[in-house]
Design a protein around this motif. Structure first.
Motif, PDB file in Angstrom:
ATOM      1  N   LYS A   1      30.358  -0.630  37.120  1.00 31.60           N
ATOM      2  CA  LYS A   1      29.420   0.328  37.496  1.00 31.60           C
ATOM      3  C   LYS A   1      28.326  -0.162  38.575  1.00 31.60           C
ATOM      4  O   LYS A   1      27.379   0.212  39.078  1.00 31.60           O
ATOM      5  CB  LYS A   1      28.542   0.916  36.359  1.00 31.60           C
ATOM      6  CG  LYS A   1      29.236   1.404  35.232  1.00 31.60           C
ATOM      7  CD  LYS A   1      28.210   2.215  34.136  1.00 31.60           C
ATOM      8  CE  LYS A   1      29.241   2.683  33.072  1.00 31.60           C
ATOM      9  NZ  LYS A   1      28.284   3.050  31.867  1.00 31.60           N
TER      10      LYS A   1
ATOM     11  N   ARG B   1      25.948  13.792  35.221  1.00 35.72           N
ATOM     12  CA  ARG B   1      25.691  14.558  33.972  1.00 35.72           C
ATOM     13  C   ARG B   1      25.927  15.918  34.153  1.00 35.72           C
ATOM     14  O   ARG B   1      26.277  16.670  33.159  1.00 35.72           O
ATOM     15  CB  ARG B   1      24.338  14.095  33.884  1.00 35.72           C
ATOM     16  CG  ARG B   1      23.575  14.803  32.741  1.00 35.72           C
ATOM     17  CD  ARG B   1      22.024  14.489  32.431  1.00 35.72           C
ATOM     18  NE  ARG B   1      21.260  14.573  33.745  1.00 35.72           N
ATOM     19  CZ  ARG B   1      20.927  15.572  34.204  1.00 35.72           C
ATOM     20  NH1 ARG B   1      20.896  16.676  33.258  1.00 35.72           N
ATOM     21  NH2 ARG B   1      20.096  15.708  35.235  1.00 35.72           N
TER      22      ARG B   1
ATOM     23  N   ASP C   1      24.350   9.615  39.066  1.00 41.53           N
ATOM     24  CA  ASP C   1      24.018   9.993  37.758  1.00 41.53           C
ATOM     25  C   ASP C   1      23.671  11.215  37.283  1.00 41.53           C
ATOM     26  O   ASP C   1      24.378  12.030  36.312  1.00 41.53           O
ATOM     27  CB  ASP C   1      23.227   8.749  37.049  1.00 41.53           C
ATOM     28  CG  ASP C   1      23.649   7.386  37.072  1.00 41.53           C
ATOM     29  OD1 ASP C   1      25.074   7.324  37.293  1.00 41.53           O
ATOM     30  OD2 ASP C   1      23.055   6.532  37.140  1.00 41.53           O
TER      31      ASP C   1
END
Length: 203
Positions: free
Chosen positions: A47, A117, A113
């Protein structure tokens, strides 16, 4: 197109974390030229360097996972991986036009992110999928399909994800925090001419 497979391969780390199956406790680091010998891989480097986004859609879902991206108004994945033994067990790979160096760009990583999501909620994708080890599209053990979509910018994906009600049942609404105006939630059934070509073999 096959250019997307070449791009994915080019962005893989030279020392690639690989696994013979998803249940292996630890990855084996091998040269990426051996990628076709393993069923699972970790495409992004811990990541820290992210060049693609992977979503896992479980077989038990009542939706038709292969085309579910179109049902919720998202753009087509660059690569779709299907379990040949479970027709509705699917993983999507979205390639990023501009890879993200997370330590150098923490704000961009936070934006990614948020996009991930919202897309995950839209797709009903597995919330417990760790976004690291995933099905390897270079392995002959999976059925692999390629779209003609070009790699995406975060803006491309955000414009789709944040303008769509992420809960089809209207329980939750996500609004794009990067726009100054509020857009009403929208679920669009796109009629996209997606030419999917099954990957017969990758050397």
């Amino acid at each position: 197109s096959y250019a997307n497979m070449q791009r994915l391969y080019d962005k893989l780390p030279t020392g690639l974390p690989l696994a013979k199956n998803k249940a292996e406790k630890a990855n084996k680091y091998s040269h990426k030229s051996l990628v076709a010998e393993y069923s699972h891989f970790t495409p992004n480097i811990n990541k820290k360097f992210i060049h693609c986004m992977v979503f896992a859609l479980d077989d038990h879902l009542p939706q038709f996972n292969f085309m579910y991206w179109s049902e919720v108004g998202l753009p087509p994945p660059n690569i779709i991986i299907k379990n040949p033994l479970k027709n509705n067990s699917i993983q999507y790979i979205y390639l990023l036009e501009y890879p993200i160096y997370c330590q150098k760009n923490p704000n961009v990583k936070n934006w990614l992110d948020d996009i991930y999501r919202v897309m995950r909620e839209l797709l009903n994708a597995d919330k417990f999928f760790n976004r690291t080890r995933s099905k390897n599209p270079f392995s002959p053990l999976h059925d692999v399909f390629l779209s003609g979509a070009e790699p995406y910018t975060l803006t491309d994906l955000a414009d789709k994800a944040f303008l769509i009600d992420c809960d089809i049942n209207s329980q939750t609404t996500y609004i794009n925090p990067f726009k100054t105006t509020t857009t009403a939630p929208l679920v669009v059934k796109q009629q996209i001419d997606l030419h999917l070509h099954q990957l017969q073999a990758v050397n």
